[in-house]
Design a protein around this motif. Structure first.
Motif: not given
Length: 308
Positions: A1-21
């Protein structure tokens, strides 16, 4: 088993820029090396591509839901990536990004795990629909969509089906729910442990109850952790902080217990907003919590999972 890191740089669901970072902030703090040092084969699968769209077009594809098509597109890509990871025997970790990503992560995991349980740790219900939303922010809808409530394109994202039974959902740390969400919980089989119950019974008893409840019903669990489940006094770097939440120690204990339950097969870690943080306080706490999970993780035996 490997740990797979997947980034989801999205802020559109909260409509506040920054969470995408958020995903790249975790990389900056070298969370991958911390997990790898615990003996895990850890692989960074990169970030999901999220389309760029102007603020003026946020309602272009739905009259009351913001960035509808952007969120659907990104979550469909995420669902494919998560399914590919878990179906090959690996442990996907989705780093957010706002909590709208739960639509895609659950869609992907639930395609691989026949009878999936969800542990949703969040100050908010995330159980709104297009009919009940006050803000139009889709990060308040992923759990509802996953149990079959809401607009067709969210409910049937990735596959045309309900992703998880409401009776297989446990919600923990809720304390800021909208009227429509309260009504949905009342009329569903969701097991909800709010902060009043946590204060009354203690976090260990609540989590034990949740684990025992799910163990008798599901094959495995997906844990979706929102940083705002923690009291706002400790975590300035999140978009919708709420008072009277979990302490840092309670959050650690919660995640440790689910990790060591032998049920946990995947994880979301969401709503880190570095632009709102102070001296990386929230980012460092988040990194510590992530590491604590993998210090305690007991992975289910693969042949015990009913894949389908």
């Amino acid at each position: 088993m490997a740990v797979h890191i997947i980034g989801m740089p999205i802020y559109h669901g909260c409509d506040k820029f920054g969470s995408n970072l958020g995903p790249d902030k975790f990389r900056e703090l070298d969370v991958l090396s911390a997990i790898k040092s615990l003996g895990y084969d850890t692989r960074d699968l990169g970030n999901i591509e999220v389309a760029d769209v102007s603020v003026e077009d946020k309602y272009k594809h739905h009259p009351c839901l913001k960035y509808y098509d952007v969120i659907i597109d990104a979550n469909t890509k995420l669902a494919f990536k998560v399914y590919e990871s878990i179906s090959t025997g690996n442990f996907p970790v989705v780093l957010g990004g706002d909590h709208s990503l739960g639509i895609g992560s659950i869609a992907g995991v639930s395609k691989a795990v026949k009878n999936l349980g969800i542990v949703w740790i969040d100050a908010h219900g995330d159980l709104n629909t297009h009919d009940t939303t006050i803000t139009g922010n889709i990060h308040g809808m992923p759990l509802a969509a996953s149990i079959g409530k809401g607009p067709d394109k969210l409910v049937n994202l990735f596959e045309h089906r309900v992703k998880v039974k409401d009776e297989n959902v446990v919600h923990i740390a809720g304390r800021d729910l909208d009227p429509g969400e309260i009504e949905l919980i009342k009329n569903s089989k969701i097991k909800a442990f709010n902060m009043d119950e946590i204060r009354k019974y203690g976090i260990e008893k609540v989590v034990n109850n949740a684990i025992n409840y799910l163990r008798s019903k599901v094959d495995a669990i997906h844990v979706s952790f929102d940083i705002d489940s923690i009291d706002l006094a400790y975590v300035p770097g999140t978009g919708t902080p709420v008072k009277d939440g979990l302490t840092i120690e309670e959050a650690k204990k919660t995640l440790e217990m689910f990790a060591s339950s032998g049920l946990m097969v995947s994880l979301d870690f969401v709503e880190l907003n570095p632009l709102l943080d102070y001296n990386d306080v929230t980012a460092n706490i988040s990194s510590e919590l992530l590491t604590r999970i993998f210090e305690n993780l007991v992975v289910p035996v693969n042949d015990q999972l009913k894949l389908g």
